[in-house]
Design a protein around this motif. Sequence first.
Motif, PDB file in Angstrom:
ATOM      1  N   ARG A   1       0.843  -1.210   0.000  1.00 24.05           N
ATOM      2  CA  ARG A   1       0.000   0.000   0.000  1.00 24.05           C
ATOM      3  C   ARG A   1       0.874   1.255   0.000  1.00 24.05           C
ATOM      4  N   ARG A   2       1.910   1.233   0.850  1.00 21.09           N
ATOM      5  CA  ARG A   2       2.804   2.400   0.898  1.00 21.09           C
ATOM      6  C   ARG A   2       3.547   2.568  -0.422  1.00 21.09           C
ATOM      7  N   MET A   3       3.998   1.459  -1.003  1.00 18.16           N
ATOM      8  CA  MET A   3       4.691   1.543  -2.288  1.00 18.16           C
ATOM      9  C   MET A   3       3.780   2.120  -3.367  1.00 18.16           C
ATOM     10  N   ILE A   4       2.564   1.613  -3.452  1.00 17.67           N
ATOM     11  CA  ILE A   4       1.617   2.080  -4.460  1.00 17.67           C
ATOM     12  C   ILE A   4       1.285   3.549  -4.241  1.00 17.67           C
ATOM     13  N   THR A   5       1.006   3.900  -2.994  1.00 19.43           N
ATOM     14  CA  THR A   5       0.669   5.295  -2.681  1.00 19.43           C
ATOM     15  C   THR A   5       1.827   6.227  -3.016  1.00 19.43           C
ATOM     16  N   GLY A   6       3.064   5.797  -2.701  1.00 25.09           N
ATOM     17  CA  GLY A   6       4.232   6.618  -3.000  1.00 25.09           C
ATOM     18  C   GLY A   6       4.388   6.885  -4.483  1.00 25.09           C
ATOM     19  N   GLU A   7       4.196   5.847  -5.312  1.00 24.52           N
ATOM     20  CA  GLU A   7       4.314   6.031  -6.759  1.00 24.52           C
ATOM     21  C   GLU A   7       3.225   6.963  -7.281  1.00 24.52           C
ATOM     22  N   ILE A   8       2.017   6.818  -6.769  1.00 22.40           N
ATOM     23  CA  ILE A   8       0.919   7.691  -7.193  1.00 22.40           C
ATOM     24  C   ILE A   8       1.215   9.143  -6.844  1.00 22.40           C
ATOM     25  N   GLU A   9       1.673   9.369  -5.621  1.00 18.63           N
ATOM     26  CA  GLU A   9       1.946  10.749  -5.187  1.00 18.63           C
ATOM     27  C   GLU A   9       3.067  11.374  -6.015  1.00 18.63           C
ATOM     28  N   ARG A  10       4.106  10.595  -6.332  1.00 18.04           N
ATOM     29  CA  ARG A  10       5.196  11.136  -7.151  1.00 18.04           C
ATOM     30  C   ARG A  10       4.705  11.501  -8.550  1.00 18.04           C
ATOM     31  N   LEU A  11       3.879  10.644  -9.138  1.00 17.68           N
ATOM     32  CA  LEU A  11       3.384  10.913 -10.480  1.00 17.68           C
ATOM     33  C   LEU A  11       2.449  12.117 -10.509  1.00 17.68           C
ATOM     34  N   LEU A  12       1.566  12.204  -9.534  1.00 14.15           N
ATOM     35  CA  LEU A  12       0.655  13.347  -9.480  1.00 14.15           C
ATOM     36  C   LEU A  12       1.430  14.646  -9.335  1.00 14.15           C
ATOM     37  N   HIS A  13       2.482  14.618  -8.513  1.00 10.65           N
ATOM     38  CA  HIS A  13       3.310  15.814  -8.333  1.00 10.65           C
ATOM     39  C   HIS A  13       4.004  16.192  -9.634  1.00 10.65           C
ATOM     40  N   THR A  14       4.555  15.182 -10.320  1.00 13.30           N
ATOM     41  CA  THR A  14       5.259  15.432 -11.581  1.00 13.30           C
ATOM     42  C   THR A  14       4.319  16.045 -12.618  1.00 13.30           C
ATOM     43  N   HIS A  15       3.078  15.551 -12.678  1.00 11.08           N
ATOM     44  CA  HIS A  15       2.120  16.027 -13.676  1.00 11.08           C
ATOM     45  C   HIS A  15       1.330  17.235 -13.181  1.00 11.08           C
ATOM     46  N   GLY A  16       1.566  17.664 -11.932  1.00 10.76           N
ATOM     47  CA  GLY A  16       0.856  18.824 -11.402  1.00 10.76           C
ATOM     48  C   GLY A  16      -0.630  18.602 -11.245  1.00 10.76           C
ATOM     49  N   THR A  17      -1.015  17.373 -10.891  1.00 14.98           N
ATOM     50  CA  THR A  17      -2.433  17.019 -10.758  1.00 14.98           C
ATOM     51  C   THR A  17      -2.816  16.901  -9.288  1.00 14.98           C
ATOM     52  N   LEU A  18      -3.963  17.454  -8.911  1.00 14.17           N
ATOM     53  CA  LEU A  18      -4.416  17.422  -7.521  1.00 14.17           C
ATOM     54  C   LEU A  18      -5.525  16.399  -7.301  1.00 14.17           C
ATOM     55  N   SER A  19      -5.853  15.635  -8.310  1.00 10.59           N
ATOM     56  CA  SER A  19      -6.963  14.678  -8.205  1.00 10.59           C
ATOM     57  C   SER A  19      -6.644  13.571  -7.204  1.00 10.59           C
ATOM     58  N   GLY A  20      -7.713  12.941  -6.707  1.00  8.19           N
ATOM     59  CA  GLY A  20      -7.547  11.695  -5.993  1.00  8.19           C
ATOM     60  C   GLY A  20      -7.469  10.552  -6.987  1.00  8.19           C
ATOM     61  N   VAL A  21      -7.103   9.370  -6.500  1.00  7.21           N
ATOM     62  CA  VAL A  21      -6.937   8.222  -7.385  1.00  7.21           C
ATOM     63  C   VAL A  21      -7.563   6.994  -6.743  1.00  7.21           C
ATOM     64  N   SER A  22      -8.351   6.272  -7.518  1.00  9.38           N
ATOM     65  CA  SER A  22      -8.855   4.970  -7.064  1.00  9.38           C
ATOM     66  C   SER A  22      -8.053   3.877  -7.749  1.00  9.38           C
ATOM     67  N   VAL A  23      -7.747   2.834  -6.987  1.00 10.43           N
ATOM     68  CA  VAL A  23      -6.916   1.736  -7.477  1.00 10.43           C
ATOM     69  C   VAL A  23      -7.651   0.423  -7.248  1.00 10.43           C
ATOM     70  N   ARG A  24      -7.794  -0.353  -8.302  1.00  9.97           N
ATOM     71  CA  ARG A  24      -8.432  -1.663  -8.180  1.00  9.97           C
ATOM     72  C   ARG A  24      -7.418  -2.717  -8.642  1.00  9.97           C
ATOM     73  N   ILE A  25      -6.872  -3.472  -7.688  1.00 10.50           N
ATOM     74  CA  ILE A  25      -5.928  -4.546  -8.007  1.00 10.50           C
ATOM     75  C   ILE A  25      -6.712  -5.834  -8.196  1.00 10.50           C
ATOM     76  N   SER A  26      -6.402  -6.558  -9.283  1.00  9.88           N
ATOM     77  CA  SER A  26      -7.092  -7.821  -9.525  1.00  9.88           C
ATOM     78  C   SER A  26      -6.099  -8.873 -10.005  1.00  9.88           C
ATOM     79  N   VAL A  27      -6.416 -10.127  -9.680  1.00 12.71           N
ATOM     80  CA  VAL A  27      -5.571 -11.257 -10.073  1.00 12.71           C
ATOM     81  C   VAL A  27      -6.496 -12.371 -10.559  1.00 12.71           C
ATOM     82  N   PRO A  28      -6.760 -12.442 -11.849  1.00 12.76           N
ATOM     83  CA  PRO A  28      -7.616 -13.534 -12.354  1.00 12.76           C
ATOM     84  C   PRO A  28      -7.073 -14.900 -11.929  1.00 12.76           C
ATOM     85  N   GLY A  29      -7.937 -15.700 -11.341  1.00 13.27           N
ATOM     86  CA  GLY A  29      -7.520 -17.002 -10.821  1.00 13.27           C
ATOM     87  C   GLY A  29      -7.077 -16.956  -9.380  1.00 13.27           C
ATOM     88  N   GLY A  30      -7.119 -15.772  -8.777  1.00 12.36           N
ATOM     89  CA  GLY A  30      -6.642 -15.635  -7.400  1.00 12.36           C
ATOM     90  C   GLY A  30      -7.481 -16.350  -6.371  1.00 12.36           C
TER      91      GLY A  30
END
Length: 596
Positions: free
Chosen positions: A368-397
Amino acid sequence: MILIFGGTTEGRTAVKVLDEAGSLYYYSTRGNAQQIECKHGTRVAGGMDHDAMMEFCSTHDIRLIIDAAHPFASLLHSTVAAVSEQLDLPVIRLERRYSPRDESLVWCDTFDDAIDYLESHEIRDLLALSGVQTITKLQRYWEKHPCHFRVLDRDDSREIARRAGFPAENLLFWQEGQDELTLFRQLRPGAILTKESGESGYYEEKITAARQLDIPVIVIRRPPLPDSFYVVNGEHGLRYRVERLLPGFYPLRSGFTTGSCATAATRAALEGLLSRIPQHSATITLPDGETVTLPVSSCVLTKDSCTCGVTKDAGDDPDVTNGYTIFSTVSLTDIPGVRFLPGEGVGTVTLPGIGIPVGDPAINPTPRRMITGEIERLLHTHGTLSGVSVRISVPGGSELAQKTFNPKLGITGGISIIGTSGIVRPFSSEAFVNSIRKEIQVARALGCTELVINSGAKSENYLRSRFPHLPPQAFVHYGNYIGDTLRLAEEEGIAHLTMGIMIGKAVKLAEGHLDTHSRNVIMNRDFIATLARESHCSPESVARISGITLARELWELFADTPAFFALLVDRCLAVCRPLLPHTSLDIMLVPEHSQR
């Protein structure tokens, strides 16, 4: 065979990583100053020009080069690039980690540019922290203006300065643990000149101290590397590249956790969504700060979302998720922050104690921390203030989850997205030990103060009949990791443990082995014979020990001598108790008939 060019902190890292393989390699440095132990490597001293490098690589059957030399060793980098192209050799560049470039500093491409800046701004009293090899490069400045150089306290440093005609009294010698702020305050230079030397060059410490005293800083940019190099910046990435570029150097290949795959998929999906460009790879930051690049197997863009997949490569670890694809679908929202949504094949948390809210998708805290960190870095780079929803899926899981500890942990409907380091080491204990911790935490969260630890399903079935009052979560498998399990129980505040142990593991534990895996320790018949004699077993029985092939034969051999088993348990307790200063322990030998 591998050839490392080192002489740096990164060179030490390369040696450490390659020594893990137990395979032979060469370690080359320009001189003999660096003290380093190469367990499986041969040290080579003396600089190599193009012809010498060609000759060495051809003569010694070099199949891969690791360039771990100083980032400013431009001539060496270009020589390596030319030789590798001629001989068709891959090159891994073990690079330092660098902070983002601060544009408030003065950046120069060459030392001549730096001198021009100093003179045009009439800066005197320069403190140069760029190394003894740069004395001649700054000669045009220090011949006219006061200048101090800080260098390593070595005879060759003094000789280089003497040959250049630099005043000996203006040499300062670097000392381990030296406080930059104190030195800068004493000298009060008009400016400081340094190179973009990265973490291992103490770059940030220099910049921070200079800022506190309002001293201008001039930085020489690191030269670009050849495009043909595979660039990594840490141990995990180096090993991963070596395994893929030179198969067989390591007996077993490493891989990435589901957490890393989910993070890479999320990074690629968000980058694709923001840029509207399909992604084919993703570079992520591991928990230790190292960056690694994973291939992206699919990328599907829609108007409002992007879904990317990363196929799990666990190397040679027997991971049930190996070869499965981890998908991440991201979309922008008006709600600030990152929200994790349920996805196919990813379980739902139903019990407390594993650090994830009940009802949430089973994505562990580190991913969760890794994913959140990457999202925050990308949003900062692109100058975006939006929130982000993340849906992780694993077919066959959902089907895979039946082969894991998830049902016992109260995770239903799929697998967990896990990993504390981001890396899967082949047949490593990390994943197993982490699952032990989670089991203990769940048991504690359910109010269990007593646990029954055991080696696996067969012994657990026997022990459950002996402790019918305990819930299923109170029974924890230790596999072979007895010591780790005891330490974790102590750390988690468990009041009482009962260890069920089969005799094969008991004879290893009694001798002092807290990890009983057969790759680490085998049954010691001499030790067993010593126990038998101390238990006053008959000489005939003691003599028969040398002929046994399985430890469970001891049940029949000493069936009439219970003192042997009592002493065996006492020795096991003696080995374990130092790990449990606040937890009480009982040990129960699981009888042979329960294993059938």
